[in-house]
Motif scaffolding. Structure first.
Motif, short mmCIF file in Angstrom:
data_model
loop_
_atom_site.label_atom_id
_atom_site.label_comp_id
_atom_site.label_asym_id
_atom_site.label_seq_id
_atom_site.Cartn_x
_atom_site.Cartn_y
_atom_site.Cartn_z
N SER A 1 0.84 -1.20 0.00
CA SER A 1 0.00 0.00 0.00
C SER A 1 0.88 1.24 0.00
O SER A 1 1.71 1.42 0.90
CB SER A 1 -0.89 0.01 1.24
OG SER A 1 -1.41 1.30 1.48
N PRO A 2 0.70 2.13 -0.98
CA PRO A 2 1.46 3.38 -0.96
C PRO A 2 1.20 4.19 0.31
O PRO A 2 2.11 4.88 0.81
CB PRO A 2 0.95 4.13 -2.20
CG PRO A 2 0.50 3.04 -3.13
CD PRO A 2 -0.09 1.99 -2.22
N LEU B 1 3.38 2.71 2.99
CA LEU B 1 4.75 3.16 2.76
C LEU B 1 4.94 4.57 3.30
O LEU B 1 5.93 4.87 3.98
CB LEU B 1 5.08 3.12 1.27
CG LEU B 1 6.41 3.76 0.85
CD1 LEU B 1 7.59 3.06 1.51
CD2 LEU B 1 6.55 3.75 -0.67
N GLN B 2 3.98 5.44 3.02
CA GLN B 2 4.07 6.81 3.51
C GLN B 2 4.02 6.87 5.03
O GLN B 2 4.79 7.61 5.67
CB GLN B 2 2.92 7.64 2.92
CG GLN B 2 2.94 9.11 3.35
CD GLN B 2 1.79 9.89 2.74
OE1 GLN B 2 0.96 9.35 2.03
NE2 GLN B 2 1.76 11.18 3.02
N VAL C 1 10.27 -1.50 -0.16
CA VAL C 1 9.03 -2.17 -0.56
C VAL C 1 9.41 -3.58 -0.98
O VAL C 1 10.28 -3.77 -1.83
CB VAL C 1 8.32 -1.42 -1.70
CG1 VAL C 1 7.10 -2.21 -2.18
CG2 VAL C 1 7.90 -0.03 -1.23
N ASN D 1 3.62 0.27 -11.67
CA ASN D 1 3.30 0.95 -10.41
C ASN D 1 4.53 1.48 -9.69
O ASN D 1 4.43 2.00 -8.58
CB ASN D 1 2.51 0.03 -9.48
CG ASN D 1 3.32 -1.16 -8.96
OD1 ASN D 1 4.53 -1.21 -9.05
ND2 ASN D 1 2.62 -2.15 -8.41
N LYS E 1 4.59 4.84 -7.83
CA LYS E 1 3.88 4.97 -6.56
C LYS E 1 4.78 4.66 -5.37
O LYS E 1 4.47 5.05 -4.24
CB LYS E 1 2.67 4.03 -6.54
CG LYS E 1 1.62 4.34 -7.59
CD LYS E 1 0.47 3.35 -7.50
CE LYS E 1 -0.59 3.62 -8.55
NZ LYS E 1 -1.70 2.63 -8.50
N PHE E 2 5.88 3.94 -5.63
CA PHE E 2 6.77 3.52 -4.55
C PHE E 2 8.16 4.13 -4.70
O PHE E 2 9.09 3.72 -4.01
CB PHE E 2 6.87 2.00 -4.54
CG PHE E 2 5.55 1.30 -4.43
CD1 PHE E 2 4.82 1.37 -3.25
CD2 PHE E 2 5.01 0.60 -5.50
CE1 PHE E 2 3.59 0.74 -3.13
CE2 PHE E 2 3.79 -0.04 -5.40
CZ PHE E 2 3.07 0.03 -4.21
#
Length: 270
Positions: free
Chosen positions: A202-203, A206-207, A220, A228, A231-232
């Motif tokens: 999930s981004p 991660l945030q 990740v 994707n 996004k990471f």
């Protein structure tokens, strides 16, 4: 202690080598000569295509057993495999190891024998239920063992709220608090994953983790693709195994075209 292994601060690409089933495991078919040939082939591909790091893992040793039930042959085999991979990769490319399942002391022993730079661990803080059963936290024992065998320069990167596991027992502890606990207990990096092998993380998680532990590198550990990756891209590193394989199947051979595509995409964010 915080160990710096990568030249760039974000979007380092780490390629997985899924070591063929080792002797003594249910699906073992190859001898060590054939296993060496396979890991040598994959290490040379990763070297040619310029990945920023490599991890070896005994992924094919299903069904996995916990460290207390694992024979010494696994550590021995992974040590010589790790040494082979280390000898192939450039000296500035870190090589690490994960020994399934949660055989974290064994991974440190492999790192010592093979001169590896990091290990990826399960169950560093808090407990959870995995496919293999109950896994307890190990930070205290693991870091004491690291000191005991003299490998304090081997970084410990830990999964939190890891894939293939139930975390109901710690459902009142969010992923950010779990990351802070891992930092407090002395890990050198955090790994965020999706729910299973090949599933995207999930981004937002991660945030959350990056915000919770701004001084730690965050990786990740599953589900990254060319599509994707953006996004990471803020992550320190992206560990890629399944997507680098033909037909997105971790059991297959490496697909060089996918690795090239990812390396080109990653350079946009480094």
């Amino acid at each position: 202690m915080r160990l710096k292994l990568f030249e760039k601060t974000k979007c380092n690409i780490l390629g997985m080598i899924h070591v063929p089933a080792l002797p003594g495991t249910p699906h073992a078919r190859a001898g060590m000569t054939e296993i060496f040939e396979k890991v040598t082939e994959e290490a040379n591909i990763y070297k040619k295509l310029g990945v920023h790091g490599v991890i070896i893992e005994n992924m094919h040793d299903t069904p996995y057993v916990l460290e207390k039930d694992q024979g010494p042959e696994t550590t021995a085999c992974m040590s010589v495999v790790g040494s082979r991979v280390r000898s192939i990769m450039p000296s500035n490319v870190p090589v690490g190891v994960q020994v399934l399942a949660a055989a974290n002391k064994s991974a440190l022993a492999v790192a010592l024998a093979a001169n590896l730079q990091f290990i990826r661990v399960e169950g560093f803080v808090f407990s959870h239920v995995a496919d293999e059963g109950w896994i307890d936290a190990c930070a205290g024992q693991l870091l004491r063992y690291r000191r005991h065998i003299g490998v304090n320069k081997v970084a410990v990167f830990t999964d939190i709220k890891k894939k293939h596991s139930s975390h109901a027992v710690t459902s009142d502890v969010d992923i950010g608090e779990t990351a802070r606990a891992a930092e407090f207990f002395g890990c050198d990096g955090i790994v965020v994953t999706g729910s299973s092998t090949g599933s995207a993380a999930s981004p937002l998680e991660l945030q959350s983790v990056s915000t919770a532990v701004p001084k730690l590198p965050v990786f990740v550990g599953s589900g990254v693709t060319t599509g994707n990756l953006s996004k990471f891209s803020s992550a320190h590193g992206l560990i890629i195994g399944t997507y680098f394989k033909q037909n997105n199947d971790w059991r297959n051979d490496l697909d060089e075209s996918k690795i090239r595509e990812v390396m080109v995409e990653a350079e946009k964010f480094r």
